[in-house]
Design a protein around this motif. Structure first.
Motif, PDB file in Angstrom:
ATOM      1  N   ALA A  19       2.318   1.611  -2.431  1.00  0.00           N
ATOM      2  CA  ALA A  19       2.682   0.216  -2.171  1.00  0.00           C
ATOM      3  C   ALA A  19       3.947  -0.161  -2.930  1.00  0.00           C
ATOM      4  CB  ALA A  19       1.538  -0.718  -2.565  1.00  0.00           C
ATOM      5  N   GLY A  66      -3.461  -1.519   2.144  1.00  0.00           N
ATOM      6  CA  GLY A  66      -2.889  -0.570   1.213  1.00  0.00           C
ATOM      7  C   GLY A  66      -3.903   0.215   0.409  1.00  0.00           C
ATOM      8  N   SER A  85       0.528  -2.211   3.888  1.00  0.00           N
ATOM      9  CA  SER A  85       0.826  -3.055   2.727  1.00  0.00           C
ATOM     10  C   SER A  85       1.491  -4.352   3.175  1.00  0.00           C
ATOM     11  CB  SER A  85       1.709  -2.308   1.730  1.00  0.00           C
ATOM     12  OG  SER A  85       2.908  -1.888   2.342  1.00  0.00           O
TER      13      SER A  85
END
Length: 527
Positions: free
Chosen positions: A72, A118, A287
């Motif tokens: 991320a 994520g 994400s």
């Protein structure tokens, strides 16, 4: 003059956790918590999702959580910090539970862990969809039992006290001696001296106007630290939450938690098409930076004002049980999520940068620490992994507590001058409101989800004019909260724009149309 051992500016999870721990450790020392609103008003209070923490070691692991965080963060995380926070997380979470915080469990009494964008595993501990409120309430209840903690409600921190205020010109390093604090009820500006000062002032959402943050999120701590010449980093990395209820209003908006997508909700355009799979194989669970840019691209291509979150295929009783506040709030806005799509747009949500700190929470200014969203620890890199923020605050509050406990400092002995505002005229509320809106429009238009060098250069020019106008006005006006907040937001906007101009490649939450080519570090780029 108020003398205290430890000054904490901010009353969210970061500030209160530190205050509780240091006050319990040193019962003969005083802790002063300054908050510009009520004691419970903070970004923490509005956190819906939960705490990301490894608790199920059969399915999950520290390595998986660390890898998710690093992915991320798009190559800009500090790996040592990631390891420290992830591995320390379970102990800090269990400590929070021991103070009385309650988290959802299944019929067998096992924590009901959720999954968000994520994350590769279910690891989000939550309390319905009001996790932040549960944590904030728990911490305030815990603090009330400590006689050496004083909470100064409706007190606004104006400036940190350093050599600049003491008229000391010859010094080798900058030292923080406390802060000037304005009593918002009386207008009197008080001087607070402290051994150590902790900035835990939260986020910067109001700089953009359209935000999930509360009204108090004006970047005060970052602006104060910047004016005191602390090092500030990664301000270009603004996280825009992809799914905020769209109701045509600018201001604090109602957040539709990422956990709703984690539970299986789909994003659809006006034609009903599920579009996120066009941008990332993870679809709605990519994400936040990727989902926010995906929505932004859909809106620009279609000319529509919002996209839609579809929960209609989910078991409605489960949705009501997991997200009762979201369900009720949507009903209040004439959306029945059992049969209606929820209109959503991205909004300013979280700052991944801030006051640069080391692994002990120390800033570049001696005796000044920072924790929570106002700090830049290296955990988030270019983009925060969902629900890592509450975890970071818990871990760093404890880290700062441990450091201060073993590295004592003396109370400042010198005389600190009172704040002098004699002969200053009163400020105009209409003028301040107008200039605040001007700033927010500028930031949304020129420094939003997708940026460009030309627009950032134009933003810099416009902001410089606004800065000069407000600095002159500030020096000639009697201070009030709104004027100080505007000044702080201009400082924060300056940092965002300047550091955006300095970045020459797309990473995480920073995306410029001038850097379309994918760098070797980037993963899951949209375009």
């Amino acid at each position: 003059m108020i003398t205290t051992d430890y000054l904490v500016i901010g009353s969210g999870i970061a500030g209160l956790t530190f205050a509780a721990k240091i006050a319990s450790k040193f019962e003969d020392r005083t802790v002063s918590v300054v908050t510009k609103a009520t004691a419970d008003e903070s970004n923490t209070k509005y956190a819906q999702g939960g705490v990301a923490v490894v608790l199920d070691f059969k399915e999950d692991s520290f390595k998986k959580h660390s890898n998710d965080t690093l992915i991320a963060g798009d190559g800009l995380c500090n790996e040592e910090v990631v390891k420290m926070v992830v591995e320390e997380g379970p102990r800090r979470f269990k400590e929070l539970q021991s103070w009385g915080a309650s988290f959802d469990k299944d019929a067998l009494g096992t924590l009901n862990l959720g999954k968000e964008g994520g994350h590769s595993e279910n690891r989000i501990a939550h309390h319905k969809d009001i996790t932040g409120y549960e944590i904030e309430t728990t911490l305030l209840n815990h603090i009330q039992g400590l006689s050496n903690v004083t909470i100064y409600k409706h007190h606004f921190a104006i400036d940190l006290i350093t050599e600049h205020h003491l008229k000391i010109d010859d010094y080798n390093s900058i030292i923080c001696y406390g802060a000037y604090i304005m009593n918002q009820n009386t207008g009197i500006i008080e001087t607070i001296k402290a051994r150590a000062t902790l900035l835990a002032t939260g986020g910067i959402g109001r700089v953009y106007g359209h935000t999930t943050n509360p009204d108090i999120a004006t970047g005060d701590g970052i602006a104060m630290a910047y004016r005191a010449k602390a090092y500030i980093a990664d301000m270009e990395f603004i996280q825009f939450h992809p799914t905020v209820f769209y109701d045509k209003m600018v201001g604090q908006s109602f957040l539709i938690s990422e956990a709703v997508r984690g539970a299986g909700a789909y994003l659809r355009n006006k034609k009903g098409r599920r579009f996120m799979l066009d941008y990332d194989a993870r679809g709605e669970l990519a994400s936040r930076d990727i989902v926010a840019r995906g929505i932004d691209n859909e809106l620009k291509n279609s000319g529509e004002l919002c996209v839609y979150l579809d929960c209609t295929h989910l078991a409605i009783e489960t949705v009501k049980e997991q997200f009762p506040n979201i369900y009720k709030e949507c009903l209040a806005r004439n959306i029945d999520i059992e049969i209606d799509y929820i209109p959503v747009v991205p909004a300013s949500h979280y700052l991944c940068g801030g006051i640069d700190v080391d692994k002990n929470g120390r800033t570049s200014i001696k005796n000044l620490f920072a924790c929570g969203e106002c700090s830049r620890t290296g955990l988030h890199g270019a983009n925060r992994l969902a629900s890592n923020s509450l975890l970071e605050a818990l871990v760093y509050a404890n880290t700062i507590f441990r450091y201060i406990s073993t590295h004592p400092t003396a109370l400042p002995s010198m005389n600190i001058p009172d704040w002098d505002d004699r002969g200053i005229s009163h400020s105009n509320a209409v003028f301040i409101s107008k200039k605040t809106q001007e700033l927010q429009n500028l930031m949304r238009d020129y420094a939003g989800i997708v940026r460009s060098n030309n627009r950032l250069d134009e933003a810099f020019k416009q902001l410089q004019l606004l800065y000069e106008e407000i600095e002159t006005y500030y020096k000639n006006s009697k201070l009030n909260t709104e004027l100080c907040e505007l000044r702080n937001m201009i400082n924060v906007a300056h940092l965002i724009i300047n550091q955006s101009i300095e970045r020459k490649e797309n990473r995480g939450g920073f995306f410029s149309m001038d850097y379309i080519e994918k760098s070797e570090h980037l993963q899951n780029d949209l375009f």
